[in-house]
Design an enzyme around this catalytic site. Structure first.
Site, PDB file in Angstrom:
ATOM      1  N   HIS A 138       0.810  -1.246   0.010  1.00  0.00           N
ATOM      2  CA  HIS A 138       0.141   0.082  -0.023  1.00  0.00           C
ATOM      3  C   HIS A 138       1.047   1.442   0.128  1.00  0.00           C
ATOM      4  O   HIS A 138       0.273   2.272   0.558  1.00  0.00           O
ATOM      5  CB  HIS A 138      -0.933  -0.252   1.203  1.00  0.00           C
ATOM      6  CG  HIS A 138      -1.944  -0.991   1.004  1.00  0.00           C
ATOM      7  ND1 HIS A 138      -3.114  -0.957   0.220  1.00  0.00           N
ATOM      8  CD2 HIS A 138      -2.105  -2.157   2.070  1.00  0.00           C
ATOM      9  CE1 HIS A 138      -3.879  -2.177   0.430  1.00  0.00           C
ATOM     10  NE2 HIS A 138      -3.103  -2.550   1.375  1.00  0.00           N
ATOM     11  N   GLU A 183      -7.490 -11.938   5.005  1.00  0.00           N
ATOM     12  CA  GLU A 183      -8.428 -10.680   4.963  1.00  0.00           C
ATOM     13  C   GLU A 183      -9.417 -11.089   4.187  1.00  0.00           C
ATOM     14  O   GLU A 183     -10.053  -9.954   3.566  1.00  0.00           O
ATOM     15  CB  GLU A 183      -7.389  -9.960   3.977  1.00  0.00           C
ATOM     16  CG  GLU A 183      -6.032  -9.563   4.655  1.00  0.00           C
ATOM     17  CD  GLU A 183      -5.189  -8.668   3.786  1.00  0.00           C
ATOM     18  OE1 GLU A 183      -5.275  -7.504   3.989  1.00  0.00           O
ATOM     19  OE2 GLU A 183      -4.556  -8.925   2.978  1.00  0.00           O
ATOM     20  N   ASP A 206     -10.477  -5.228   5.209  1.00  0.00           N
ATOM     21  CA  ASP A 206     -10.881  -6.083   4.079  1.00  0.00           C
ATOM     22  C   ASP A 206     -11.449  -7.350   4.501  1.00  0.00           C
ATOM     23  O   ASP A 206     -12.284  -7.567   3.472  1.00  0.00           O
ATOM     24  CB  ASP A 206      -9.419  -6.465   3.368  1.00  0.00           C
ATOM     25  CG  ASP A 206      -8.714  -5.329   2.679  1.00  0.00           C
ATOM     26  OD1 ASP A 206      -9.451  -4.671   2.037  1.00  0.00           O
ATOM     27  OD2 ASP A 206      -7.091  -5.373   2.603  1.00  0.00           O
TER      28      ASP A 206
END
Length: 180
Positions: A43, A147, A173
């Protein structure tokens, strides 16, 4: 003790995330007494060149460095492994088969399918190859992120893979995969 020793001994380990490009941050934070730094390439805009600088800074600070890779892809993991991190975090591992793919990409044949080229990982030849090969599978932490609801549904099978050193819950998530 090293991070892998702490985790296997069930001793709490404390760390933080590195998400900024400047590796001076890693050196500075690494000197604060953390057991590990989680360098995020999923990310963030940290690319391979910057990642290598972060790993050098972590080694200079004497702190373990784990790298979250952008995806569970052996081609993308390979150059990161060659830099010699202490562990790899695989995001969005949703099935037993994906978990096997992740751990096998970290291990050399016959246990895995990792290609050989550990330049930084063997300190450019200072670590004898035989010594490296004898210890790398047990020293390199393999961590998977749960996730998605699919991972939860297949968790009993995923938990049977002994090469996985830790599981990390991704609550945002996971909640999104459940419509929350």
């Amino acid at each position: 003790p090293m991070l892998h020793e702490k985790l296997r001994s069930r001793v709490p380990a404390f760390g933080t995330h590195i998400s900024l490009n400047d590796s001076v941050i890693t050196e500075l934070v690494g000197n604060l007494g953390f057991d590990y730094l989680w360098i995020d390439t999923e990310h963030t805009s940290i690319g391979l060149d910057r990642l290598q600088e972060h790993l050098i800074a972590a080694r200079a600070a004497g702190v373990s460095a784990i790298v979250r890779v952008p995806w569970n892809d052996p081609v993308r993991v390979k150059p990161i492994l060659e830099m010699g991190p202490d562990g790899i975090v695989f995001p969005m591992v949703n099935s037993y088969e994906e978990a096997l793919k992740a751990v096998r990409s970290c291990m050399y044949p016959p246990r895995g399918n990792r290609g050989f080229g550990p330049r930084r990982a063997i300190q450019f030849g200072l670590v004898p190859v035989d010594e490296y090969l004898a210890t790398v599978d047990s020293r390199l932490l393999k961590l998977v992120q749960v996730e998605h609801i699919d991972a939860v549904r297949d968790l009993d099978r995923i938990l049977t893979i002994p090469e996985i050193d830790a599981f990390i819950l991704g609550p945002c998530d996971l909640a999104a995969s459940m419509g929350k």
